[in-house]
Design a protein around this motif. Structure first.
Motif, PDB file in Angstrom:
ATOM      1  N   VAL A  64       0.863  -1.191   0.000  1.00 44.42           N
ATOM      2  CA  VAL A  64       0.000   0.000   0.000  1.00 44.42           C
ATOM      3  C   VAL A  64       0.895   1.235   0.000  1.00 44.42           C
ATOM      4  N   GLY A  66       0.865   5.424   0.103  1.00 43.79           N
ATOM      5  CA  GLY A  66       0.157   6.702   0.239  1.00 43.79           C
ATOM      6  C   GLY A  66       0.943   7.754  -0.534  1.00 43.79           C
ATOM      7  N   GLY A  67       1.511   8.707   0.194  1.00 44.33           N
ATOM      8  CA  GLY A  67       2.306   9.747  -0.466  1.00 44.33           C
ATOM      9  C   GLY A  67       3.730   9.310  -0.764  1.00 44.33           C
ATOM     10  N   THR A  69       6.217   9.094   1.283  1.00 44.68           N
ATOM     11  CA  THR A  69       7.198   9.962   1.949  1.00 44.68           C
ATOM     12  C   THR A  69       7.889   9.280   3.132  1.00 44.68           C
ATOM     13  N   THR A 134       0.005  11.358   3.202  1.00 43.26           N
ATOM     14  CA  THR A 134      -1.454  11.267   3.248  1.00 43.26           C
ATOM     15  C   THR A 134      -1.945  11.025   4.676  1.00 43.26           C
ATOM     16  N   GLY A 144       3.844  12.169  13.792  1.00 43.81           N
ATOM     17  CA  GLY A 144       3.736  13.228  14.781  1.00 43.81           C
ATOM     18  C   GLY A 144       4.982  14.070  14.853  1.00 43.81           C
ATOM     19  N   ILE A 190      -5.963   1.076   5.268  1.00 43.89           N
ATOM     20  CA  ILE A 190      -6.766   2.052   6.010  1.00 43.89           C
ATOM     21  C   ILE A 190      -7.546   2.820   4.945  1.00 43.89           C
ATOM     22  N   ARG A 216      11.312  23.462  11.573  1.00 41.28           N
ATOM     23  CA  ARG A 216      11.704  22.619  10.437  1.00 41.28           C
ATOM     24  C   ARG A 216      13.002  23.095   9.792  1.00 41.28           C
TER      25      ARG A 216
HETATM   26  C1  LIG Z   1      10.676  16.159   4.698  1.00 40.94           C
HETATM   27  C2  LIG Z   1       9.937  15.143   5.521  1.00 40.94           C
HETATM   28  C3  LIG Z   1       9.585  15.446   6.829  1.00 40.94           C
HETATM   29  C4  LIG Z   1       8.904  14.488   7.615  1.00 40.94           C
HETATM   30  N1  LIG Z   1       8.573  14.797   8.899  1.00 40.94           N
HETATM   31  C5  LIG Z   1       7.903  13.898   9.653  1.00 40.94           C
HETATM   32  C6  LIG Z   1       7.536  14.194  11.005  1.00 40.94           C
HETATM   33  O1  LIG Z   1       7.791  15.273  11.531  1.00 40.94           O
HETATM   34  N2  LIG Z   1       6.872  13.246  11.716  1.00 40.94           N
HETATM   35  C7  LIG Z   1       6.552  12.029  11.178  1.00 40.94           C
HETATM   36  O2  LIG Z   1       5.939  11.199  11.874  1.00 40.94           O
HETATM   37  N3  LIG Z   1       6.892  11.719   9.910  1.00 40.94           N
HETATM   38  C8  LIG Z   1       7.553  12.616   9.135  1.00 40.94           C
HETATM   39  N4  LIG Z   1       7.908  12.300   7.848  1.00 40.94           N
HETATM   40  C9  LIG Z   1       7.632  10.949   7.338  1.00 40.94           C
HETATM   41  C10 LIG Z   1       6.303  10.828   6.560  1.00 40.94           C
HETATM   42  O3  LIG Z   1       5.979  12.036   5.923  1.00 40.94           O
HETATM   43  C11 LIG Z   1       5.146  10.437   7.463  1.00 40.94           C
HETATM   44  O4  LIG Z   1       5.432   9.224   8.096  1.00 40.94           O
HETATM   45  C12 LIG Z   1       3.838  10.315   6.664  1.00 40.94           C
HETATM   46  O5  LIG Z   1       2.772  10.220   7.570  1.00 40.94           O
HETATM   47  C13 LIG Z   1       3.815   9.109   5.725  1.00 40.94           C
HETATM   48  O6  LIG Z   1       2.649   9.210   4.934  1.00 40.94           O
HETATM   49  P1  LIG Z   1       2.620   8.672   3.429  1.00 40.94           P
HETATM   50  O7  LIG Z   1       1.251   8.817   2.926  1.00 40.94           O
HETATM   51  O8  LIG Z   1       3.680   9.319   2.630  1.00 40.94           O
HETATM   52  O9  LIG Z   1       2.957   7.147   3.673  1.00 40.94           O
HETATM   53  P2  LIG Z   1       3.819   6.191   2.726  1.00 40.94           P
HETATM   54  O10 LIG Z   1       5.237   6.639   2.756  1.00 40.94           O
HETATM   55  O11 LIG Z   1       3.171   6.053   1.423  1.00 40.94           O
HETATM   56  O12 LIG Z   1       3.692   4.823   3.526  1.00 40.94           O
HETATM   57  C14 LIG Z   1       4.281   4.663   4.792  1.00 40.94           C
HETATM   58  C15 LIG Z   1       3.760   3.348   5.385  1.00 40.94           C
HETATM   59  O13 LIG Z   1       2.362   3.481   5.636  1.00 40.94           O
HETATM   60  C16 LIG Z   1       1.636   2.501   4.905  1.00 40.94           C
HETATM   61  N5  LIG Z   1       0.406   3.135   4.412  1.00 40.94           N
HETATM   62  C17 LIG Z   1       0.277   4.302   3.746  1.00 40.94           C
HETATM   63  N6  LIG Z   1      -1.019   4.547   3.492  1.00 40.94           N
HETATM   64  C18 LIG Z   1      -1.708   3.505   3.988  1.00 40.94           C
HETATM   65  C19 LIG Z   1      -3.083   3.150   4.023  1.00 40.94           C
HETATM   66  N7  LIG Z   1      -4.036   3.921   3.501  1.00 40.94           N
HETATM   67  N8  LIG Z   1      -3.430   1.980   4.604  1.00 40.94           N
HETATM   68  C20 LIG Z   1      -2.489   1.162   5.147  1.00 40.94           C
HETATM   69  N9  LIG Z   1      -1.180   1.436   5.146  1.00 40.94           N
HETATM   70  C21 LIG Z   1      -0.797   2.595   4.578  1.00 40.94           C
HETATM   71  C22 LIG Z   1       2.540   2.064   3.765  1.00 40.94           C
HETATM   72  O14 LIG Z   1       2.226   0.752   3.351  1.00 40.94           O
HETATM   73  C23 LIG Z   1       3.901   2.163   4.427  1.00 40.94           C
HETATM   74  O15 LIG Z   1       4.161   1.004   5.176  1.00 40.94           O
HETATM   75  C24 LIG Z   1       8.581  13.231   7.051  1.00 40.94           C
HETATM   76  C25 LIG Z   1       8.933  12.941   5.722  1.00 40.94           C
HETATM   77  C26 LIG Z   1       9.602  13.885   4.963  1.00 40.94           C
HETATM   78  C27 LIG Z   1       9.965  13.548   3.539  1.00 40.94           C
END
Ligand SMILES: Cc1cc2nc3c(=O)[nH]c(=O)nc-3n(C[C@H](O)[C@H](O)[C@H](O)COP(=O)(O)OP(=O)(O)OC[C@H]3O[C@@H](n4cnc5c(N)ncnc54)[C@H](O)[C@@H]3O)c2cc1C
Length: 311
Positions: A64, A66-67, A69, A134, A144, A190, A216
């Motif tokens: 799965v 999301g973004g 990231t 996302t 967080g 999710i 940041r």
């Molecule tokens: C510049 C930068 C700053 C950041 N700062 C922070 C911070 O301050 N705090 C923090 O906690 N994180 C931070 N992050 C990390 C990241 O942005 C977060 O963890 C974010 O919430 C991940 O979301 P995503 O949609 O990109 O997830 P993804 O990277 O797409 O996925 C991450 C994990 O979640 C799972 N996942 C995603 N969507 C779903 C879904 N719908 N259902 C089930 N599983 C799912 C994926 O399978 C994977 O295992 C940062 C990242 C960057 C690049």
């Protein structure tokens, strides 16, 4: 790939979209990694359920995204189905007294939700200033910062299970702690959630948001990273501090380098490989273990494999 033709037979543009051999480097903040054999974008919870039960019946591996990231995708790519949540984007809200109940699908961008909260003067999400990705990704890892996390706001979450069943998790069923959520499983999507915010004043909300945003500056926000690579071992021991003291800042492998701005970030450049990042991760872990006897645990998620450490 017989299963692909079966999956395609179910396809309809308003249900889910299917793409083959999609480069995942365009879908992750590291901008690295090989292709997804099949990339599917469901447009509804029902479509997610169909894809999940399909992958389980046909025994096709599934990831799965999301973004993108917080993930590192293997250079060889992913030999199954990647479910991208980008089309699951509905959002509505209800104001009841001083509470705001936001009903949001998992593919909705967290920064966009934060912007809506700021505009309307709703308090609760200020801590998320600068967290990309996302809402679903944030719930999966309890994203967080600044002592708060998305789990603090959750009223309920809906997930789609491996067999296609949709489950609603009430507040009492949910366990969130530092970068942990009991709803996360590689076999579960999710799909939607309800978050509770508070009616406040735009200026107050904006001031706090800006305060957090300023912090940041200590992070390489404009580089290709996936956020913090490792979890903090404990509230009073940060991974960044251990990495810095172990001399990791500036270490590099191929096109990947430990950030000079914040040691818990790995920056990549040019035609870096996911394998460069992985080897750098292992090298940092070894150094920290050798210096402090602490085993760092990954915060980012590895997709695919097997991963090989090249010293
Ligand atoms: C510049 C930068 C700053 C950041 N700062 C922070 C911070 O301050 N705090 C923090 O906690 N994180 C931070 N992050 C990390 C990241 O942005 C977060 O963890 C974010 O919430 C991940 O979301 P995503 O949609 O990109 O997830 P993804 O990277 O797409 O996925 C991450 C994990 O979640 C799972 N996942 C995603 N969507 C779903 C879904 N719908 N259902 C089930 N599983 C799912 C994926 O399978 C994977 O295992 C940062 C990242 C960057 C690049």
């Amino acid at each position: 790939m017989q299963w692909l033709s079966k999956l395609k037979r179910n396809q309809s543009d308003d249900y889910y979209e299917i793409y083959e051999n999609v480069s995942l480097s365009s879908k992750t903040s590291f901008r690295l990694g090989g292709p997804a054999k099949v990339y599917v974008c469901p447009r509804s919870e029902r479509a997610v359920a169909d894809i999940m039960s399909f992958s389980s019946k046909e025994d096709v591996p599934l990831w799965v995204l999301g973004g993108g990231t917080n993930v590192l995708v293997h250079d060889d790519g992913l030999p199954g189905i990647v479910v991208g949540t980008s089309k699951l984007r509905d959002i509505t809200w209800e104001i009841r007294g001083s509470d705001v109940y936001v009903f949001v699908y998992s593919g909705f961008a967290l920064p966009e939700l934060v912007a809506i909260a700021l505009k309307n003067g709703w308090s609760g999400l200020e801590f998320a200033a600068g967290i990309p990705g996302t809402v679903g990704g944030a719930l999966a890892g309890n994203a967080g910062a600044n002592g708060r996390a998305v789990g603090d706001l959750v009223e309920w979450v809906k997930t789609v299970e491996k067999n296609g069943e949709v489950i609603q998790w009430e507040k009492n069923d949910l366990v969130f702690s530092y970068r942990y959520s009991n709803i996360y499983s590689p076999d579960r999507v999710i799909s939607q959630s309800c978050l509770k915010l508070k009616v406040s004043e735009t200026r107050k909300v904006m001031d706090l948001f800006m305060e957090y945003k300023k912090r940041r500056k200590m992070q390489p926000m404009k580089k290709r990273t996936a956020g913090c690579v490792f979890k903090n071992p404990s509230p009073d021991m940060s991974a960044g501090m251990l990495l810095e003291r172990a001399g990791c800042k500036g270490l590099s492998k191929g096109g990947a380098c430990v950030s000079n701005v914040h040691a818990n970030f790995i920056e990549v450049e040019g035609d870096a490989k996911a394998s460069d990042v992985y080897s750098l991760i292992e090298c940092c872990k070894e150094r920290v273990y050798a210096c402090f006897g602490v085993s760092l645990e990954l915060e980012i998620r590895l997709f695919g494999g097997p991963w090989v450490y090249v010293e």
